[in-house]
Design a protein around this motif. Structure first.
Motif, PDB file in Angstrom:
ATOM      1  N   ALA A 256       0.822  -1.258  -0.099  1.00 61.21           N
ATOM      2  CA  ALA A 256      -0.061  -0.053   0.055  1.00 61.21           C
ATOM      3  C   ALA A 256       0.670   1.224   0.021  1.00 61.21           C
ATOM      4  O   ALA A 256       0.402   2.271   0.125  1.00 61.21           O
ATOM      5  CB  ALA A 256      -1.108  -0.149   1.281  1.00 61.21           C
ATOM      6  N   GLY A 257       2.081   1.185   0.146  1.00 60.64           N
ATOM      7  CA  GLY A 257       3.201   2.236   0.243  1.00 60.64           C
ATOM      8  C   GLY A 257       2.883   3.198   1.515  1.00 60.64           C
ATOM      9  O   GLY A 257       3.090   4.268   1.665  1.00 60.64           O
ATOM     10  N   ALA A 258       2.362   2.598   2.611  1.00 55.87           N
ATOM     11  CA  ALA A 258       2.248   3.162   3.705  1.00 55.87           C
ATOM     12  C   ALA A 258       3.728   3.321   4.603  1.00 55.87           C
ATOM     13  O   ALA A 258       4.451   2.244   4.573  1.00 55.87           O
ATOM     14  CB  ALA A 258       1.335   2.366   4.503  1.00 55.87           C
ATOM     15  N   SER A 259       4.022   4.095   5.322  1.00 58.73           N
ATOM     16  CA  SER A 259       5.094   4.169   6.296  1.00 58.73           C
ATOM     17  C   SER A 259       4.988   3.734   7.794  1.00 58.73           C
ATOM     18  O   SER A 259       4.020   4.016   8.197  1.00 58.73           O
ATOM     19  CB  SER A 259       5.618   5.658   6.388  1.00 58.73           C
ATOM     20  OG  SER A 259       5.868   6.228   5.219  1.00 58.73           O
ATOM     21  N   VAL A 260       5.431   2.608   8.100  1.00 52.78           N
ATOM     22  CA  VAL A 260       5.249   2.010   9.468  1.00 52.78           C
ATOM     23  C   VAL A 260       6.455   1.658  10.204  1.00 52.78           C
ATOM     24  O   VAL A 260       6.649   0.466  10.624  1.00 52.78           O
ATOM     25  CB  VAL A 260       4.346   0.704   9.130  1.00 52.78           C
ATOM     26  CG1 VAL A 260       2.799   0.943   8.743  1.00 52.78           C
ATOM     27  CG2 VAL A 260       4.955  -0.080   7.855  1.00 52.78           C
ATOM     28  N   PRO A 261       7.391   2.839  10.448  1.00 56.85           N
ATOM     29  CA  PRO A 261       8.465   2.334  11.101  1.00 56.85           C
ATOM     30  C   PRO A 261       8.292   1.802  12.524  1.00 56.85           C
ATOM     31  O   PRO A 261       9.310   1.076  12.964  1.00 56.85           O
ATOM     32  CB  PRO A 261       9.092   3.975  11.210  1.00 56.85           C
ATOM     33  CG  PRO A 261       8.051   4.867  11.140  1.00 56.85           C
ATOM     34  CD  PRO A 261       6.949   4.173  10.239  1.00 56.85           C
ATOM     35  N   MET A 262       7.356   2.233  13.244  1.00 57.07           N
ATOM     36  CA  MET A 262       7.173   1.681  14.495  1.00 57.07           C
ATOM     37  C   MET A 262       6.641  -0.031  14.317  1.00 57.07           C
ATOM     38  O   MET A 262       7.126  -0.712  15.152  1.00 57.07           O
ATOM     39  CB  MET A 262       6.211   2.213  15.250  1.00 57.07           C
ATOM     40  CG  MET A 262       6.365   3.741  15.830  1.00 57.07           C
ATOM     41  SD  MET A 262       7.722   3.883  16.848  1.00 57.07           S
ATOM     42  CE  MET A 262       7.043   3.451  18.300  1.00 57.07           C
ATOM     43  N   GLY A 263       5.867  -0.170  13.338  1.00 59.02           N
ATOM     44  CA  GLY A 263       5.447  -1.645  13.386  1.00 59.02           C
ATOM     45  C   GLY A 263       6.550  -2.436  12.842  1.00 59.02           C
ATOM     46  O   GLY A 263       6.843  -3.561  13.178  1.00 59.02           O
ATOM     47  N   ALA A 264       7.402  -2.008  11.918  1.00 68.83           N
ATOM     48  CA  ALA A 264       8.755  -2.538  11.495  1.00 68.83           C
ATOM     49  C   ALA A 264       9.888  -2.863  12.387  1.00 68.83           C
ATOM     50  O   ALA A 264      10.470  -3.835  12.503  1.00 68.83           O
ATOM     51  CB  ALA A 264       9.489  -1.817  10.468  1.00 68.83           C
ATOM     52  N   GLN A 265       9.968  -1.657  13.410  1.00 63.80           N
ATOM     53  CA  GLN A 265      10.834  -2.061  14.585  1.00 63.80           C
ATOM     54  C   GLN A 265      10.070  -3.076  15.523  1.00 63.80           C
ATOM     55  O   GLN A 265      10.802  -4.075  16.043  1.00 63.80           O
ATOM     56  CB  GLN A 265      10.629  -0.837  15.325  1.00 63.80           C
ATOM     57  CG  GLN A 265      11.798  -0.902  16.632  1.00 63.80           C
ATOM     58  CD  GLN A 265      13.295  -1.054  15.987  1.00 63.80           C
ATOM     59  OE1 GLN A 265      13.577  -0.578  14.984  1.00 63.80           O
ATOM     60  NE2 GLN A 265      14.252  -1.448  16.649  1.00 63.80           N
ATOM     61  N   ALA A 266       8.764  -3.131  15.715  1.00 62.42           N
ATOM     62  CA  ALA A 266       8.094  -4.209  16.479  1.00 62.42           C
ATOM     63  C   ALA A 266       8.311  -5.712  15.785  1.00 62.42           C
ATOM     64  O   ALA A 266       8.864  -6.435  16.417  1.00 62.42           O
ATOM     65  CB  ALA A 266       6.666  -3.850  16.696  1.00 62.42           C
ATOM     66  N   GLU A 267       8.380  -5.736  14.735  1.00 67.25           N
ATOM     67  CA  GLU A 267       8.663  -6.984  13.892  1.00 67.25           C
ATOM     68  C   GLU A 267      10.069  -7.463  14.057  1.00 67.25           C
ATOM     69  O   GLU A 267      10.130  -8.597  14.543  1.00 67.25           O
ATOM     70  CB  GLU A 267       8.467  -6.560  12.492  1.00 67.25           C
ATOM     71  CG  GLU A 267       8.522  -8.202  11.710  1.00 67.25           C
ATOM     72  CD  GLU A 267       8.832  -8.011  10.175  1.00 67.25           C
ATOM     73  OE1 GLU A 267       9.045  -6.703   9.693  1.00 67.25           O
ATOM     74  OE2 GLU A 267       9.034  -9.047   9.620  1.00 67.25           O
ATOM     75  N   ALA A 268      10.765  -6.405  14.234  1.00 69.06           N
ATOM     76  CA  ALA A 268      12.423  -6.934  14.269  1.00 69.06           C
ATOM     77  C   ALA A 268      12.318  -7.404  15.675  1.00 69.06           C
ATOM     78  O   ALA A 268      13.114  -8.371  15.719  1.00 69.06           O
ATOM     79  CB  ALA A 268      13.551  -5.748  13.894  1.00 69.06           C
ATOM     80  N   LEU A 269      11.876  -6.837  16.628  1.00 66.11           N
ATOM     81  CA  LEU A 269      12.016  -7.144  18.076  1.00 66.11           C
ATOM     82  C   LEU A 269      11.218  -8.631  18.265  1.00 66.11           C
ATOM     83  O   LEU A 269      11.956  -9.251  19.064  1.00 66.11           O
ATOM     84  CB  LEU A 269      11.527  -6.000  18.861  1.00 66.11           C
ATOM     85  CG  LEU A 269      12.534  -4.987  19.172  1.00 66.11           C
ATOM     86  CD1 LEU A 269      11.833  -3.723  19.675  1.00 66.11           C
ATOM     87  CD2 LEU A 269      13.635  -5.189  19.797  1.00 66.11           C
ATOM     88  N   TYR A 270      10.228  -8.733  17.723  1.00 68.89           N
ATOM     89  CA  TYR A 270       9.409 -10.044  17.911  1.00 68.89           C
ATOM     90  C   TYR A 270      10.185 -11.172  17.311  1.00 68.89           C
ATOM     91  O   TYR A 270      10.193 -12.123  17.674  1.00 68.89           O
ATOM     92  CB  TYR A 270       8.220 -10.056  17.610  1.00 68.89           C
ATOM     93  CG  TYR A 270       7.355  -9.253  18.545  1.00 68.89           C
ATOM     94  CD1 TYR A 270       7.018 -10.013  19.951  1.00 68.89           C
ATOM     95  CD2 TYR A 270       6.654  -8.176  18.633  1.00 68.89           C
ATOM     96  CE1 TYR A 270       6.386  -9.496  20.929  1.00 68.89           C
ATOM     97  CE2 TYR A 270       6.202  -7.350  19.827  1.00 68.89           C
ATOM     98  CZ  TYR A 270       5.912  -8.220  21.015  1.00 68.89           C
ATOM     99  OH  TYR A 270       5.243  -7.525  21.991  1.00 68.89           O
ATOM    100  N   GLN A 271      10.937 -10.802  16.196  1.00 67.52           N
ATOM    101  CA  GLN A 271      11.740 -11.729  15.319  1.00 67.52           C
ATOM    102  C   GLN A 271      12.761 -12.448  16.334  1.00 67.52           C
ATOM    103  O   GLN A 271      13.179 -13.386  16.350  1.00 67.52           O
ATOM    104  CB  GLN A 271      12.343 -11.278  14.216  1.00 67.52           C
ATOM    105  CG  GLN A 271      13.006 -12.184  13.191  1.00 67.52           C
ATOM    106  CD  GLN A 271      11.981 -13.160  12.744  1.00 67.52           C
ATOM    107  OE1 GLN A 271      11.117 -13.127  11.725  1.00 67.52           O
ATOM    108  NE2 GLN A 271      12.194 -14.521  13.019  1.00 67.52           N
ATOM    109  N   LEU A 272      13.414 -11.191  16.791  1.00 66.11           N
ATOM    110  CA  LEU A 272      14.654 -11.529  17.769  1.00 66.11           C
ATOM    111  C   LEU A 272      14.258 -12.550  19.022  1.00 66.11           C
ATOM    112  O   LEU A 272      14.903 -13.187  19.289  1.00 66.11           O
ATOM    113  CB  LEU A 272      15.039 -10.211  18.420  1.00 66.11           C
ATOM    114  CG  LEU A 272      16.562 -10.050  18.967  1.00 66.11           C
ATOM    115  CD1 LEU A 272      17.459 -10.586  18.047  1.00 66.11           C
ATOM    116  CD2 LEU A 272      16.615  -8.662  19.343  1.00 66.11           C
TER     117      LEU A 272
END
Ligand code: NAD
Length: 292
Positions: A256-272
């Motif tokens: 959708a071309g949406a900016s989701v920097p907080m969501g991306a950070q959350a994904e990285a932390l849950y991946q960790l």
């Protein structure tokens, strides 16, 4: 009483199917797992030997499957062909928005009524019949699906056209993932500053830091006795499922071309957290990662 085909009677689908049996429906269940099937048969459902057999002649066809690939295979492989023209098709799985839209559009092209109806609430809510359904699809399909969804949940909300149930689900869970991390960070900082967790909770839960993550799922033991933190983060909403939903949100945002920097950070932390062996724990166990 309706004839209901229920495909995928695992942790969530099992409890949901049993609530439909209790409501007086004839439930035909199909699952690849014999164990999952046995549970619902013990509760009064009838086992079908294929998805197509379950769906043939059914008034309602419900799927509760792991991911988009399973849902696409089930509908394109069996269910679209087996469904009668008056049947209502309801996919309750949490899947990607693109597949949900594609399935809704394919159903409409075949003259079939279909909704995507992912749920909020875990296995306890599935068992108790207190799920919240976020529903995407044409208004007429929503109206037709509503009566049966009401028998498995406490709230049924129309979110818009095909795929909008999934859109609502992943946007909601993106807030949840990020807000839990922010809440956990704040409790760790409070701890390091010498501020008692209970005192911080008493203040912040009545101030602008308040959120569901704090007041229903507080990541430290004590302030909210029912939160998973009080049982060493067992049960609740698994971090692996939160990670799944965040990955779906990131894929949707990219499309959708949406900016989701907080969501991306959350994904990285849950991946960790998942990579460190924490995938099965409740998602509030992210606080352990933040403590180090
Ligand atoms: P689960 O793995 O327990 O159940 C899925 C079931 O589908 C399994 O029993 C599996 O054998 C069956 N299955 C897979 N492919 C199949 C096929 N082709 N035909 C028939 N059966 C098939 O998973 P779950 O926890 O019940 O989750 C189901 C969905 O609900 C997922 O999309 C999940 O993201 C979503 N969800 C789960 C929770 C939760 O707390 N568990 C909460 C909200 C939403």
């Amino acid at each position: 009483m309706a004839i209901i085909a229920f495909i995928g009677v695992g942790n969530m689908g099992g409890g949901m199917a049993l609530n439909l049996v209790k409501a007086g429906h004839a439930v035909r269940a199909f699952d690849l797992s014999a164990g999952a099937l046995a549970r619902v048969v013990a509760g009064g459902a009838v086992a079908a030997n294929s998805a197509a057999n379950a769906a043939t002649g059914a008034d309602v066809i419900i799927t509760m499957l792991p991911a988009g690939s399973h849902v696409r295979a089930a509908y394109e492989g069996d269910l679209f062909a087996a469904a009668g023209t008056d049947a209502i098709l309801i996919d309750c799985s949490t899947i990607d928005v693109a597949t949900a839209k594609a399935m809704g559009e394919a159903a409409a092209a075949k003259g079939l009524a279909m909704v995507d109806a992912p749920v909020s609430g875990g296995t306890a809510a599935a068992d108790a019949g207190t799920l919240t359904f976020m529903v995407g699809g044409p208004a007429a399909a929503f109206a037709a699906a509503r009566a049966v969804l009401d028998q498995m949940g406490k709230a049924v909300i129309h979110a818009g056209g095909a795929g909008m149930g999934q859109a609502a689900k992943i946007c909601n869970n993106m807030i949840l993932g990020a807000s839990m991390i922010a809440t956990a960070e704040a409790f760790v900082l409070a701890e390091k500053l010498g501020l008692e967790a209970q005192t911080f909770f008493d203040i912040s839960s009545k101030a602008s830091g308040q959120s569901w993550s704090m007041t229903s799922y507080c990541p430290v033991p004590g302030p909210v006795p029912t939160s998973p933190a009080n049982r060493d983060y067992q049960g609740g909403f698994a971090a692996a499922l939160m990670l799944k939903d965040l990955k779906l949100a990131m894929a949707a945002a990219q499309g959708a071309g949406a900016s989701v920097p907080m969501g991306a950070q959350a994904e990285a932390l849950y991946q960790l957290l998942a990579n460190n062996g924490g995938g099965a724990a409740d998602f509030s166990a992210i606080i352990k990662l933040l403590r180090g």
